[in-house]
Design an enzyme around this catalytic site. Sequence first.
Site, PDB file in Angstrom:
ATOM      1  N   LYS A 186       0.889  -1.169   0.000  1.00  0.00           N
ATOM      2  CA  LYS A 186       0.000   0.000   0.000  1.00  0.00           C
ATOM      3  C   LYS A 186       0.930   1.223   0.000  1.00  0.00           C
ATOM      4  O   LYS A 186       1.451   1.621   1.038  1.00  0.00           O
ATOM      5  CB  LYS A 186      -0.867  -0.048   1.272  1.00  0.00           C
ATOM      6  CG  LYS A 186      -2.041   0.903   1.305  1.00  0.00           C
ATOM      7  CD  LYS A 186      -1.611   2.284   1.269  1.00  0.00           C
ATOM      8  CE  LYS A 186      -2.318   3.343   1.980  1.00  0.00           C
ATOM      9  NZ  LYS A 186      -1.884   4.636   1.410  1.00  0.00           N
ATOM     10  N   GLU A 261       9.324   1.766  10.863  1.00  0.00           N
ATOM     11  CA  GLU A 261      10.383   2.766  10.633  1.00  0.00           C
ATOM     12  C   GLU A 261       9.698   4.120  10.688  1.00  0.00           C
ATOM     13  O   GLU A 261       8.937   4.463   9.777  1.00  0.00           O
ATOM     14  CB  GLU A 261      11.029   2.564   9.250  1.00  0.00           C
ATOM     15  CG  GLU A 261      11.764   1.261   9.086  1.00  0.00           C
ATOM     16  CD  GLU A 261      13.073   1.230   9.847  1.00  0.00           C
ATOM     17  OE1 GLU A 261      13.510   2.275  10.362  1.00  0.00           O
ATOM     18  OE2 GLU A 261      13.656   0.145   9.950  1.00  0.00           O
ATOM     19  N   CYS A 295      13.499  11.120   6.888  1.00  0.00           N
ATOM     20  CA  CYS A 295      13.345  10.767   8.298  1.00  0.00           C
ATOM     21  C   CYS A 295      14.625  10.998   9.077  1.00  0.00           C
ATOM     22  O   CYS A 295      14.599  11.176  10.277  1.00  0.00           O
ATOM     23  CB  CYS A 295      12.927   9.306   8.406  1.00  0.00           C
ATOM     24  SG  CYS A 295      14.025   8.222   7.492  1.00  0.00           S
ATOM     25  N   GLU A 396       8.885  16.748  14.682  1.00  0.00           N
ATOM     26  CA  GLU A 396       9.406  16.567  13.330  1.00  0.00           C
ATOM     27  C   GLU A 396       8.689  17.515  12.370  1.00  0.00           C
ATOM     28  O   GLU A 396       7.476  17.436  12.210  1.00  0.00           O
ATOM     29  CB  GLU A 396       9.171  15.109  12.899  1.00  0.00           C
ATOM     30  CG  GLU A 396       9.853  14.772  11.603  1.00  0.00           C
ATOM     31  CD  GLU A 396       9.583  13.333  11.168  1.00  0.00           C
ATOM     32  OE1 GLU A 396       8.424  12.897  11.231  1.00  0.00           O
ATOM     33  OE2 GLU A 396      10.543  12.663  10.754  1.00  0.00           O
TER      34      GLU A 396
HETATM   35  P1  NAD Z   1       2.110   8.788   7.128  1.00  0.00           P
HETATM   36  O1  NAD Z   1       2.232   8.085   8.420  1.00  0.00           O
HETATM   37  O2  NAD Z   1       1.142   9.892   7.008  1.00  0.00           O
HETATM   38  O3  NAD Z   1       1.730   7.767   5.969  1.00  0.00           O
HETATM   39  C1  NAD Z   1       2.522   6.627   5.699  1.00  0.00           C
HETATM   40  C2  NAD Z   1       1.653   5.578   5.050  1.00  0.00           C
HETATM   41  O4  NAD Z   1       0.699   5.103   5.992  1.00  0.00           O
HETATM   42  C3  NAD Z   1       0.867   6.095   3.838  1.00  0.00           C
HETATM   43  O5  NAD Z   1       0.854   5.094   2.837  1.00  0.00           O
HETATM   44  C4  NAD Z   1      -0.528   6.273   4.425  1.00  0.00           C
HETATM   45  O6  NAD Z   1      -1.565   6.233   3.484  1.00  0.00           O
HETATM   46  C5  NAD Z   1      -0.589   5.111   5.385  1.00  0.00           C
HETATM   47  N1  NAD Z   1      -1.618   5.227   6.423  1.00  0.00           N
HETATM   48  C6  NAD Z   1      -2.160   6.345   6.933  1.00  0.00           C
HETATM   49  N2  NAD Z   1      -3.074   6.031   7.877  1.00  0.00           N
HETATM   50  C7  NAD Z   1      -3.097   4.681   7.967  1.00  0.00           C
HETATM   51  C8  NAD Z   1      -3.819   3.756   8.764  1.00  0.00           C
HETATM   52  N3  NAD Z   1      -4.720   4.151   9.661  1.00  0.00           N
HETATM   53  N4  NAD Z   1      -3.571   2.445   8.616  1.00  0.00           N
HETATM   54  C9  NAD Z   1      -2.653   2.013   7.732  1.00  0.00           C
HETATM   55  N5  NAD Z   1      -1.957   2.840   6.930  1.00  0.00           N
HETATM   56  C10 NAD Z   1      -2.164   4.172   7.050  1.00  0.00           C
HETATM   57  O7  NAD Z   1       3.596   9.261   6.745  1.00  0.00           O
HETATM   58  P2  NAD Z   1       4.045  10.137   5.496  1.00  0.00           P
HETATM   59  O8  NAD Z   1       3.581  11.537   5.734  1.00  0.00           O
HETATM   60  O9  NAD Z   1       3.658   9.457   4.240  1.00  0.00           O
HETATM   61  O10 NAD Z   1       5.629  10.053   5.598  1.00  0.00           O
HETATM   62  C11 NAD Z   1       6.376  10.908   6.404  1.00  0.00           C
HETATM   63  C12 NAD Z   1       6.774  10.237   7.684  1.00  0.00           C
HETATM   64  O11 NAD Z   1       7.500   9.037   7.392  1.00  0.00           O
HETATM   65  C13 NAD Z   1       7.698  11.063   8.526  1.00  0.00           C
HETATM   66  O12 NAD Z   1       7.326  10.991   9.869  1.00  0.00           O
HETATM   67  C14 NAD Z   1       9.052  10.404   8.328  1.00  0.00           C
HETATM   68  O13 NAD Z   1       9.975  10.613   9.358  1.00  0.00           O
HETATM   69  C15 NAD Z   1       8.672   8.986   8.189  1.00  0.00           C
HETATM   70  N6  NAD Z   1       9.732   8.233   7.488  1.00  0.00           N
HETATM   71  C16 NAD Z   1      10.470   7.322   8.190  1.00  0.00           C
HETATM   72  C17 NAD Z   1      11.511   6.645   7.566  1.00  0.00           C
HETATM   73  C18 NAD Z   1      12.345   5.626   8.297  1.00  0.00           C
HETATM   74  O14 NAD Z   1      12.985   4.798   7.645  1.00  0.00           O
HETATM   75  N7  NAD Z   1      12.378   5.617   9.619  1.00  0.00           N
HETATM   76  C19 NAD Z   1      11.793   6.906   6.232  1.00  0.00           C
HETATM   77  C20 NAD Z   1      11.021   7.845   5.556  1.00  0.00           C
HETATM   78  C21 NAD Z   1       9.975   8.496   6.201  1.00  0.00           C
END
Ligand code: NAD
Length: 503
Positions: A186, A261, A295, A396
């Site tokens: 997804k 992550e 991140c 963040e």
């Molecule tokens: P997000 O949490 O908003 O979304 C991530 C994914 O989760 C998307 O595909 C979204 O549609 C899905 N999602 C949202 N609600 C959900 C639910 N209730 N159930 C299941 N899936 C759901 O994050 P984002 O805005 O897309 O990405 C940015 C974040 O990702 C930042 O916090 C960043 O630090 C983190 N990030 C972490 C790493 C790492 O390796 N640690 C790498 C890149 C980004």
Amino acid sequence: MTTTLDQEGEMMHRYHLRINGKDVDPAGGDWFDSYDPFRGQPWAQIPRGTADDVDAAVQAAHTAFTTGDWAELTPSARGKLLHDIGSHLASHSEELARTEVRDNGKLFAEMSAQTAYIPQWFYYYGGLTDKLEGTVIPIDKKGYFTFTRTSPVGVVGIITPWNSPLLLLTWKLAAALAAGCTVVIKPSEHTSASTLEFVALLEEAGLPAGVVNVVTGFGADVGSPLVDHPLVRKISFTGSDNTGRRINEQAAGQFKHVGLELGGKSPNIIFADADLDAAVNGAISGIFAATGQTCIAGSRLLVQRSVHDDVVQRVVELAQTARMGDPADPNTQVGPVTTRDQYEKVLSYIDIAAGEGAQLRLGGRPADRPECGDGWFVEPTIFTGVDNSSRLAQEEVFGPVLAVIPFDDEADAIAIANDSRYGLGAGVWTSDIGRAFRMSEAIQSGTVWVNTYRAVSYMVPFGGVKDSGIGRENGIGAVGEYLDTKSVWINTGAPTGNPFVIR
Ligand code: NAD
């Protein structure tokens, strides 16, 4: 993918779900727009998946896991297939990078470096498939032969964010496939196109239908049903800590494996004894290179007080030279923010920081340079005098906003660095080797870089401590995140006696 015209007669790409090796329309018959962040305009239509699509994809993955070509492959043949996939992806890396740039607005230089590097994960994990050995246990009881064997956990749900869609997907996918799992992906609703193109390439390279499936759409419509589906045995998630927490709680109801992550507020720490030219370069690339949308952004710059003013001046001067504009142009150094919501969030944090008494040294506003057009651009922004307890230092931002915090000595730097609920990455700039070791031990984070920043490799474990996540990706151990261990006891001695006879 098909091509349609929008209301203004512009060409729009229309994508389809990828289920069981086929392009499929979403069950609900709805699509939504994906935006080009540089132009602020929609450029593609993405299928709006539902729980019905998730069920079809999970059923396909479950069938591929239990019967058919994938389930019957020997580990060595699976490794060869992963190798073939790597080679096929290598020959398509540039087109994948172009789709990523169109969708998330990050620099072509960065996205093409990522897509060119992705094949290495498939070669590396392809090399591991036939080395997943169990162990013979020198058991403490007579008359037994005892050993372990590993087996893939089953169907894995992979949920990814928008900032580096294919690289972060690959970290999970290559290890999951090496273990023998099947997958439903997804992707982020903001950047789904490259994942759909990527999975079609896997199948072109010989991956059997149903092994990897993609359901696009929104978190509540697709992500949540995927986490809930009883045939999914592991969820591997990259994204924000708020979503990660929700997924963890939901998955706990069915005792699923979970890998998370999550976010970071990484300290990048410059000591007075450092090579300051290199440290300043590292500070800039740590926060502005990806428009802060990583991140591991070095979003807290900790600078020893004796060199603080000098370092700040140099960082400001270098940041001022950043060329902003079209991310597809190889000369651009800072691109737009990926989504309108994120753009507004970044600007709101600038207001918050100003209200908290931090001093604005650079930027602090939307970029109105002609080369930025109608895109969602924020000027590289630097605040000094930031209190580590302030929201700017603790939360963040995920944008081009640097918080500079002075410190006195090593103990002070460690205390400030660790005073965070996150623990993903950290940088240390010093010419003292003893200090490098002491700091790398004392800092609470999954990765510490010394005299460098943001280096990653398929060979090196990556992950967080504290609110930055659970589990590790990359490196040999990551394949274990997709395996269960089974212990086998064989009675080689006396037949089992009557348990009710008192001896
Ligand atoms: P997000 O949490 O908003 O979304 C991530 C994914 O989760 C998307 O595909 C979204 O549609 C899905 N999602 C949202 N609600 C959900 C639910 N209730 N159930 C299941 N899936 C759901 O994050 P984002 O805005 O897309 O990405 C940015 C974040 O990702 C930042 O916090 C960043 O630090 C983190 N990030 C972490 C790493 C790492 O390796 N640690 C790498 C890149 C980004």
